[in-house]
Enzyme design. Structure first.
Site, short mmCIF file in Angstrom:
data_model
loop_
_atom_site.label_atom_id
_atom_site.label_comp_id
_atom_site.label_asym_id
_atom_site.label_seq_id
_atom_site.Cartn_x
_atom_site.Cartn_y
_atom_site.Cartn_z
N TYR A 1 3.91 9.62 -10.10
CA TYR A 1 3.10 8.92 -9.43
C TYR A 1 2.40 8.01 -10.47
O TYR A 1 2.11 6.87 -9.98
CB TYR A 1 2.09 9.73 -8.71
CG TYR A 1 0.96 8.95 -7.81
CD1 TYR A 1 1.22 8.45 -6.69
CD2 TYR A 1 -0.05 9.07 -8.26
CE1 TYR A 1 0.18 7.69 -5.89
CE2 TYR A 1 -1.31 8.44 -7.68
CZ TYR A 1 -1.23 7.70 -6.62
OH TYR A 1 -2.13 7.24 -5.83
N ASN B 1 0.76 -1.14 0.01
CA ASN B 1 0.02 -0.11 0.19
C ASN B 1 0.85 1.30 -0.15
O ASN B 1 0.33 2.18 -0.27
CB ASN B 1 -0.99 -0.08 1.33
CG ASN B 1 -1.44 1.37 1.49
OD1 ASN B 1 -2.63 1.66 0.67
ND2 ASN B 1 -1.44 2.01 2.51
N LYS C 1 2.43 3.86 -10.81
CA LYS C 1 1.30 3.08 -10.43
C LYS C 1 0.75 2.25 -11.67
O LYS C 1 0.22 0.96 -11.64
CB LYS C 1 0.21 4.12 -9.93
CG LYS C 1 0.33 4.66 -8.85
CD LYS C 1 0.35 3.67 -7.75
CE LYS C 1 0.30 4.12 -6.20
NZ LYS C 1 0.51 3.47 -5.21
#
Length: 344
Positions: free
Chosen positions: A243, A183, A247
């Site tokens: 980011y 996470n 991802k």
């Protein structure tokens, strides 16, 4: 096993006769596993807790025999708890997480904490890490109050050796690992330092955690890995940034892992949340400092609101559980209709 309800403080425990004993605010009641009241002064309680405690137990786990590939029969099958007096074919599914051993990175707040709480409420022992000691200790206490074993350690997921040591120590402490949830994230940002942070924390954090966990996951009869990605990996989010790219890389890597680890009995999937609002989170900050961006994102959510950490956590719990035994290599989007693409 005894569980303590985080909101009411009540305790839920399986009695010798198969009923569930609930004690709350000085009153006690007995309930059937499907939630129906049986006897006692207390007539109402949390049906989900009753189901988790009183539902049928899964077959006992056995170690993988010498690392040989397992057949489908070796995997536990989820049960349904039906109401015998009103059976219309429906029931409450037991996800099969009771007694499992789960690890969640970056779990002292937000989505990570909600995932750990959900897993604990379903009866899984949990190992968590975070960079801040104060927040980690608070999360540890919260999870322990839910009646499960908790292992926690201050770890910067971007530090490879520290992360590997945490995964190994967690498995040793809990007696194995069944579930690994990656996470941690370096967050949004631009420039080379942001690229490095997202690479080391988001991408390599997932890579290293899985590598360290595989020997223990191989010994589980229901091993599962879930990466937390983002809808930023799927559609343009307004600005090119590392980011988004990292991802997306996590989704690709999870797909590869799902093929490579399938023979070891390890499923690998991804959950990609859309905008998730919680106190102290990024979207609250955006709401306060960039209201136009916040309102634009809110309008894009088809359901008329942003998600909550608890909603993402329930999605993760299902995908990580034996109830999702047929699912591997998938990216499950939980975004309230935020993304508009068509997935084939």
């Amino acid at each position: 096993m005894k569980l303590r309800h985080a909101l009411t403080g009540g305790t839920y425990e399986l009695a010798d006769d198969g009923l569930v004993r609930v004690e709350e605010n000085g009153a006690e009641g007995l309930f059937h596993a499907d939630g129906r009241w049986h006897s006692g002064e207390l007539r109402e309680a949390d049906q989900h807790f009753i189901n988790w405690i009183g539902g049928p137990q899964l077959p006992s786990r056995s170690a993988n025999n010498g690392g040989a590939p397992r057949t489908a029969a070796a995997h536990p099958v989820p049960h349904f708890v039906a109401d015998p007096e009103n059976d219309k074919g429906a029931g409450i599914m037991d996800l099969g997480l009771n007694g499992r051993k789960a690890l969640v990175t970056a779990a002292s707040r937000g989505i990570g904490l909600a995932i750990a709480q959900q897993l604990a409420d379903l009866g899984a022992d949990v190992a968590i890490c975070a960079r801040g000691e104060e927040g980690l200790q608070k999360a540890h206490g919260d999870l322990e109050a839910r009646g499960v074993t908790v292992f926690s350690k201050v770890v910067d997921v971007g530090e490879g050796e520290a992360l590997r040591e945490f995964v190994t120590a967690a498995g040793d402490s809990m007696g194995g690992l069944d579930v690994v949830i990656c996470n941690a994230s370096g967050g949004a940002g631009t420039g080379e330092s942001a690229w490095q942070a997202n690479f080391e924390i988001d991408m390599m954090g997932a890579v290293r955690a899985v590598e360290a966990a595989v020997p223990m996951l191989t010994e589980s009869d229901a091993a599962s890995v879930v990466f937390i990605s983002s809808t930023a990996a799927l559609e343009y989010l307004g600005v090119p940034q590392p980011y988004n790219a990292m991802k997306a890389a996590m989704i690709a890597h999870a797909s590869d892992l799902s093929q490579a680890l399938a023979s070891k009995g390890i499923r690998v999937n991804v959950v990609s949340p859309g905008p998730v609002f919680f106190e102290g989170g990024n979207w609250q900050m955006i709401q306060e400092t960039m209201p136009k961006i916040y309102e634009g994102a809110l309008r894009q959510c088809a359901i008329g609101r942003m998600g909550t950490p608890e909603e993402v956590a329930r999605t993760v719990a299902f995908l990580a559980s034996p109830a999702a035994s047929l699912i591997t290599g998938s990216n499950l989007v939980a975004d309230g209709g935020f993304t508009k693409r068509v997935s084939w």
